[in-house]
Scaffold this motif. Structure first.
Motif, PDB file in Angstrom:
ATOM      1  N   SER A 229       0.843  -1.191   0.000  1.00  0.00           N
ATOM      2  CA  SER A 229       0.000   0.000   0.000  1.00  0.00           C
ATOM      3  C   SER A 229       0.882   1.246   0.000  1.00  0.00           C
ATOM      4  CB  SER A 229      -0.902   0.004   1.239  1.00  0.00           C
ATOM      5  OG  SER A 229      -1.461   1.284   1.456  1.00  0.00           O
ATOM      6  N   SER A 230       0.437   2.270  -0.720  1.00  0.00           N
ATOM      7  CA  SER A 230       1.157   3.549  -0.747  1.00  0.00           C
ATOM      8  C   SER A 230       0.420   4.620   0.056  1.00  0.00           C
ATOM      9  CB  SER A 230       1.326   4.019  -2.194  1.00  0.00           C
ATOM     10  OG  SER A 230       2.096   3.114  -2.934  1.00  0.00           O
ATOM     11  N   HIS A 231      -0.422   4.192   0.978  1.00  0.00           N
ATOM     12  CA  HIS A 231      -1.272   5.138   1.699  1.00  0.00           C
ATOM     13  C   HIS A 231      -0.659   5.647   2.996  1.00  0.00           C
ATOM     14  CE1 HIS A 231      -4.995   4.902  -0.771  1.00  0.00           C
ATOM     15  NE2 HIS A 231      -4.464   3.748  -1.137  1.00  0.00           N
ATOM     16  N   ASP A 232       0.599   5.330   3.248  1.00  0.00           N
ATOM     17  CA  ASP A 232       1.245   5.889   4.428  1.00  0.00           C
ATOM     18  C   ASP A 232       1.565   7.362   4.185  1.00  0.00           C
ATOM     19  OD1 ASP A 232       4.459   5.978   3.663  1.00  0.00           O
ATOM     20  OD2 ASP A 232       3.340   4.413   2.627  1.00  0.00           O
ATOM     21  N   ALA A 233       1.696   8.128   5.250  1.00  0.00           N
ATOM     22  CA  ALA A 233       1.838   9.587   5.171  1.00  0.00           C
ATOM     23  C   ALA A 233       3.075  10.008   4.376  1.00  0.00           C
ATOM     24  CB  ALA A 233       1.888  10.182   6.582  1.00  0.00           C
ATOM     25  N   GLU A 234       4.206   9.301   4.565  1.00  0.00           N
ATOM     26  CA  GLU A 234       5.443   9.699   3.909  1.00  0.00           C
ATOM     27  C   GLU A 234       5.356   9.518   2.394  1.00  0.00           C
ATOM     28  OE1 GLU A 234       9.202  11.149   3.234  1.00  0.00           O
ATOM     29  OE2 GLU A 234       7.898  11.308   4.997  1.00  0.00           O
ATOM     30  N   THR A 235       4.819   8.376   1.951  1.00  0.00           N
ATOM     31  CA  THR A 235       4.690   8.131   0.514  1.00  0.00           C
ATOM     32  C   THR A 235       3.726   9.129  -0.115  1.00  0.00           C
ATOM     33  OG1 THR A 235       5.114   5.776   0.840  1.00  0.00           O
ATOM     34  CG2 THR A 235       4.086   6.417  -1.242  1.00  0.00           C
ATOM     35  N   LYS A 236       2.627   9.391   0.543  1.00  0.00           N
ATOM     36  CA  LYS A 236       1.647  10.349   0.008  1.00  0.00           C
ATOM     37  C   LYS A 236       2.242  11.761  -0.048  1.00  0.00           C
ATOM     38  CE  LYS A 236      -2.571  10.256   1.418  1.00  0.00           C
ATOM     39  NZ  LYS A 236      -3.717  10.238   2.342  1.00  0.00           N
ATOM     40  N   ARG A 237       3.077  12.076   0.929  1.00  0.00           N
ATOM     41  CA  ARG A 237       3.700  13.403   0.934  1.00  0.00           C
ATOM     42  C   ARG A 237       4.602  13.564  -0.294  1.00  0.00           C
ATOM     43  NH1 ARG A 237       8.309  15.960   2.335  1.00  0.00           N
ATOM     44  NH2 ARG A 237       9.345  13.976   2.779  1.00  0.00           N
ATOM     45  N   LYS A 238       5.351  12.511  -0.632  1.00  0.00           N
ATOM     46  CA  LYS A 238       6.229  12.571  -1.796  1.00  0.00           C
ATOM     47  C   LYS A 238       5.432  12.745  -3.086  1.00  0.00           C
ATOM     48  CE  LYS A 238       9.925   9.792   0.279  1.00  0.00           C
ATOM     49  NZ  LYS A 238      10.649   8.485   0.237  1.00  0.00           N
ATOM     50  N   PHE A 239       4.331  12.020  -3.198  1.00  0.00           N
ATOM     51  CA  PHE A 239       3.472  12.178  -4.369  1.00  0.00           C
ATOM     52  C   PHE A 239       2.909  13.592  -4.449  1.00  0.00           C
ATOM     53  CE2 PHE A 239       2.708   7.405  -4.349  1.00  0.00           C
ATOM     54  CZ  PHE A 239       3.376   7.197  -5.547  1.00  0.00           C
ATOM     55  N   ALA A 240       2.523  14.131  -3.299  1.00  0.00           N
ATOM     56  CA  ALA A 240       1.931  15.468  -3.260  1.00  0.00           C
ATOM     57  C   ALA A 240       2.951  16.522  -3.690  1.00  0.00           C
ATOM     58  CB  ALA A 240       1.403  15.762  -1.859  1.00  0.00           C
ATOM     59  N   ILE A 241       4.207  16.374  -3.253  1.00  0.00           N
ATOM     60  CA  ILE A 241       5.259  17.325  -3.627  1.00  0.00           C
ATOM     61  C   ILE A 241       5.456  17.331  -5.142  1.00  0.00           C
ATOM     62  CG2 ILE A 241       7.751  17.753  -3.503  1.00  0.00           C
ATOM     63  CD1 ILE A 241       7.647  16.796  -0.587  1.00  0.00           C
ATOM     64  N   ASP A 242       5.355  16.138  -5.748  1.00  0.00           N
ATOM     65  CA  ASP A 242       5.521  16.025  -7.204  1.00  0.00           C
ATOM     66  C   ASP A 242       4.242  16.363  -7.965  1.00  0.00           C
ATOM     67  OD1 ASP A 242       8.132  15.216  -6.851  1.00  0.00           O
ATOM     68  OD2 ASP A 242       7.637  13.084  -6.844  1.00  0.00           O
ATOM     69  N   GLY A 243       3.170  16.687  -7.238  1.00  0.00           N
ATOM     70  CA  GLY A 243       1.898  17.002  -7.894  1.00  0.00           C
ATOM     71  C   GLY A 243       1.220  15.786  -8.495  1.00  0.00           C
ATOM     72  N   LYS A 244       1.495  14.571  -7.928  1.00  0.00           N
ATOM     73  CA  LYS A 244       0.975  13.333  -8.521  1.00  0.00           C
ATOM     74  C   LYS A 244       0.102  12.531  -7.557  1.00  0.00           C
ATOM     75  CE  LYS A 244       4.933  12.800 -11.628  1.00  0.00           C
ATOM     76  NZ  LYS A 244       6.068  11.927 -12.032  1.00  0.00           N
ATOM     77  N   LEU A 245      -0.326  13.152  -6.464  1.00  0.00           N
ATOM     78  CA  LEU A 245      -1.121  12.419  -5.485  1.00  0.00           C
ATOM     79  C   LEU A 245      -2.530  12.169  -6.024  1.00  0.00           C
ATOM     80  CD1 LEU A 245      -1.278  11.181  -2.662  1.00  0.00           C
ATOM     81  CD2 LEU A 245      -2.046  13.413  -1.803  1.00  0.00           C
ATOM     82  N   GLY A 246      -2.847  10.889  -6.237  1.00  0.00           N
ATOM     83  CA  GLY A 246      -4.156  10.531  -6.786  1.00  0.00           C
ATOM     84  C   GLY A 246      -4.881   9.497  -5.956  1.00  0.00           C
ATOM     85  N   ILE A 247      -4.461   9.313  -4.708  1.00  0.00           N
ATOM     86  CA  ILE A 247      -5.137   8.398  -3.788  1.00  0.00           C
ATOM     87  C   ILE A 247      -5.561   9.175  -2.551  1.00  0.00           C
ATOM     88  CG2 ILE A 247      -3.944   6.329  -4.600  1.00  0.00           C
ATOM     89  CD1 ILE A 247      -1.977   6.633  -2.282  1.00  0.00           C
TER      90      ILE A 247
END
Length: 296
Positions: A229-247
């Motif tokens: 799962s990629s739903h942990d806070a750290e992984t989601k934060r990285k996606f958000a920084i790259d503008g790619k958070l889609g979960i």
């Protein structure tokens, strides 16, 4: 590597890869002979121990070609010498068009699946102001894969989809779902990519929801399953920084979030993942599916 005869996922993946390396990567001579002798005996032992299943065109090509030299009985104890191996390669080359056709047909089907999933997912997103999107990979523990067959994978998925359709347990407040079955290219492991959408007014924590779904998969598989799962806070934060958070929480009025969520869903039907197509499957076994959209 020694292959336990029950290691169906790894064996079918390696045999499929061997034939394609002959046809498309010019694998020849003693290298092919050595690999063939390493795979042939354990594969045939597994082949006779399993019930009726379908195989990829590459595996069928090897089986059909081998009949010419060793007969239809396919004894398990054949040792392929250099001369037999060279003749086998010549025969395999005649199957190139069939194997290419299988790839073209699969790519076409993935495009059809992509269109169907895109329309379904669009309705799910647009029908609510906020949805909770969960994306999870369901797979098996590394030290258990050799004991599992396509029959096990099929039955485990059947049980899980039944829970999903009933919206029971961790699937309460579910608004939509889609799944795709694959077989790893490097290790041959069977796995499923699963995307689900929940009513965000009823379900809040995507991390907790992903965790409970993963645990339900472990329960369904009697402890031999695991998940990513990629739903942990750290992984989601990285996606958000790259503008790619889609979960997680997706708001209908936020175009970037919606676009990212579509990208996540599209992973289930990417046409460049042909290497992860199932190399063994049961007759009439579906490898992709999604729910039916019902307006609120």
């Amino acid at each position: 590597m020694l292959y336990p005869f029950t290691d169906q996922s790894r064996l079918t993946s390696d045999v499929d890869k061997l034939v394609k390396n002959v046809l498309f990567k010019n694998l020849r001579g003693k290298r092919f002979q050595d690999q063939l002798n390493k795979l042939y005996r354990p594969f045939m032992s597994m082949y006779y121990s399993q019930g009726y299943v379908n195989y990829s065109q590459s595996i069928n090509a090897l089986m059909d070609s081998a009949i010419i030299f060793i007969g239809a009985v396919h004894p398990c104890d054949v040792i392929w010498d250099y001369e037999m191996t060279q003749k086998l390669i010549t025969e395999l080359l005649s199957y190139e068009d069939q194997i290419r056709r299988e790839r073209y047909d699969w790519i076409y089907q993935e495009k059809q699946n992509k269109e169907s999933l895109g329309l379904y997912f669009k309705n799910l997103i647009e029908n609510r102001s906020r949805v909770l999107v969960i994306f999870i990979e369901l797979k098996y523990l590394k030290d258990q894969r050799q004991n599992l067959s396509i029959f096990d994978f099929y039955n485990h998925m059947k049980k899980l989809r039944k829970l999903i359709s009933k919206k029971s347990s961790c699937f309460e407040h579910l608004t939509g779902y889609a799944w795709a079955l694959e077989q790893g290219y490097k290790n041959g492991g069977f796995h499923c990519h699963l995307i689900l959408t929940y009513d965000n007014s009823q379900t809040y924590s995507d991390w907790h929801k992903a965790k409970t779904i993963g645990e339900k998969w472990q329960e369904v598989t009697d402890g031999v399953g695991t998940y990513h799962s990629s739903h942990d806070a750290e992984t989601k934060r990285k996606f958000a920084i790259d503008g790619k958070l889609g979960i997680g929480r997706i708001r209908r009025d936020n175009p970037q979030e919606v676009e990212n969520a579509f990208t996540v869903a599209g992973y289930l039907t990417k046409s460049d993942k042909y290497d992860q197509k199932l190399k063994v499957w049961l007759p009439k076994m579906q490898t992709f599916g999604h729910g039916e959209f019902k307006e609120k």
